[in-house]
Design an enzyme around this catalytic site. Structure first.
Site, PDB file in Angstrom:
ATOM      1  N   TYR A  40     -16.877  52.632  38.469  1.00 17.97           N
ATOM      2  CA  TYR A  40     -16.675  52.247  37.071  1.00 17.97           C
ATOM      3  C   TYR A  40     -16.012  50.871  36.989  1.00 17.97           C
ATOM      4  CZ  TYR A  40     -14.298  51.803  32.621  1.00 17.97           C
ATOM      5  OH  TYR A  40     -13.814  51.299  31.440  1.00 17.97           O
ATOM      6  N   THR A  58     -11.804  46.158  31.433  1.00 17.36           N
ATOM      7  CA  THR A  58     -10.801  47.200  31.671  1.00 17.36           C
ATOM      8  C   THR A  58      -9.780  46.780  32.728  1.00 17.36           C
ATOM      9  OG1 THR A  58     -10.547  49.393  32.701  1.00 17.36           O
ATOM     10  CG2 THR A  58     -12.530  48.219  33.221  1.00 17.36           C
TER      11      THR A  58
END
Ligand code: UDP
Length: 329
Positions: free
Chosen positions: A143, A119
């Site tokens: 995350y 990501t």
């Protein structure tokens, strides 16, 4: 080789299901391994399905015993930033520890090709736009850190155990399969485009615009929305790149163009023909003004070409799917 078995972990999710479709189209045999915690059995339409958790090593081993897996693509991660701040243990256990179990079982069975769903959250706040793969990696939440940790683990495993991997750093995945067979389906839903479409369909009264005082032309955040089918095609190119002997590497996958929250809402109103009530709201913590990826590396090395990069097309495909999803019993 065509007909090869590809294990798609998390293949009942949004991006994994689009990759399953694309892999079958390319002549591979997808095997979907998913615990259905966030995935949906209805999105498994191609290949074999095995219900299982990554922490269940015996179940995982049974898949490798049953099918001669050539490569693994890994989509099975938790991805709610806010939740990761409140419950980092959940994120590090699932996103990091469970990935190590998976990599170890791959080693046991001599499987060496791995595609990892990473990501742009691994970069943290951007120092320069567009963001290239060389940008400093300073994720600002658990995350993003969990994904970066796996990238480091992959790098170490590639040196020690000859793992061949590609990490794909996504910007904002959006849109749906142009044939409307699968699409975005999160519970709870937190993403801008499906929430805006919920307003268009009458399921929600309004969309909140999180911040109108950002340093952008209209004051709202700019993000790089990349069509999920374009993401899926990049995964197949990355896999074939490794099969042809390409070296382990990292690539950004984005649209290369940014759109503001207000532009998304305006385009959605145009595409759907519905009025979309928007309320200006406070900033959401942790949102940078602008995130746009530089995807030249994927274009040059993987020869990736986007097919669906304009915002209207992205929203139109999402809308076709969204109507079907919300109107089905
Ligand atoms: N956003 C918004 N209202 C919402 C949800 C999102 O204004 O109800 C904004 C959010 O602040 C960000 C952009 O829309 O600037 C995209 O957010 P999303 O959650 O879809 O993806 P993220 O960029 O967080 O991965």
């Amino acid at each position: 080789m065509k007909n090869d078995y590809i294990l798609i972990v998390g293949g009942a999710g949004y991006i994994g299901s689009h990759v399953a479709k694309e892999s079958q189209k390319k002549g591979y045999r997808p095997i979907i391994y998913d615990n259905l915690v966030y995935g949906h059995k209805e999105l498994v339409k191609w290949g074999d399905f095995v219900l299982g958790d990554l922490a269940d090593i015996e179940q995982l081993r049974s898949v490798f015993k049953r099918f001669p897996i050539r490569a693994v693509m890994h989509f099975s991660a938790y991805a709610y930033v806010g939740e990761s701040v409140e419950n980092p243990a959940k994120y590090y256990l699932n996103n990091v520890a469970n990935t190590i179990y998976l990599l170890n079982v791959m080693r046991e069975f001599g499987v060496k090709y791995f595609i990892f769903s990473s990501t742009c959250a691994t970069y943290g706040y951007p120092a320069a736009i567009p963001i290239t793969e060389k940008h400093v990696r300073e994720p600002v939440n658990p995350y993003g850190r969990s994904k970066l940790m796996v990238e480091w683990i992959l790098s170490d495993f590639s040196v020690a155990y000859d793992l061949k991997y590609v990490s794909l750093r996504y910007f904002n995945a959006a849109g749906a399969d142009p044939d409307t067979e699968i699409g975005e389906w999160h519970e709870p839903e937190t993403h801008l485009i499906p929430l805006v479409l919920d307003v268009a369909i009458g399921k929600r009264d309004h969309i909140k615009i999180f911040g109108t005082d950002y340093n952008t032309a209209d004051g709202t955040c700019i993000r790089d929305y990349i069509h999920v089918t374009d993401l899926a095609s990049a995964h197949m190119l990355a896999l074939e790149y490794l099969f042809k002997g390409g070296k382990s590497d990292v690539f950004n996958l984005g649209n290369g163009e940014g759109f503001s929250v207000k532009e998304v809402i305006k385009t959605a109103a145009k595409v759907t023909g519905k009025k979309i009530k928007a309320i200006e709201w406070n900033r959401r913590p942790g949102d940078p003004d602008v995130l746009i990826g530089d995807c030249a590396k994927a274009k040059n090395i993987l020869e990736w070409e986007q097919q669906y990069n304009d915002l209207s097309t992205i929203i139109r495909t999402a809308w076709q799917w969204h109507k079907q999803l919300r109107q089905s019993p």
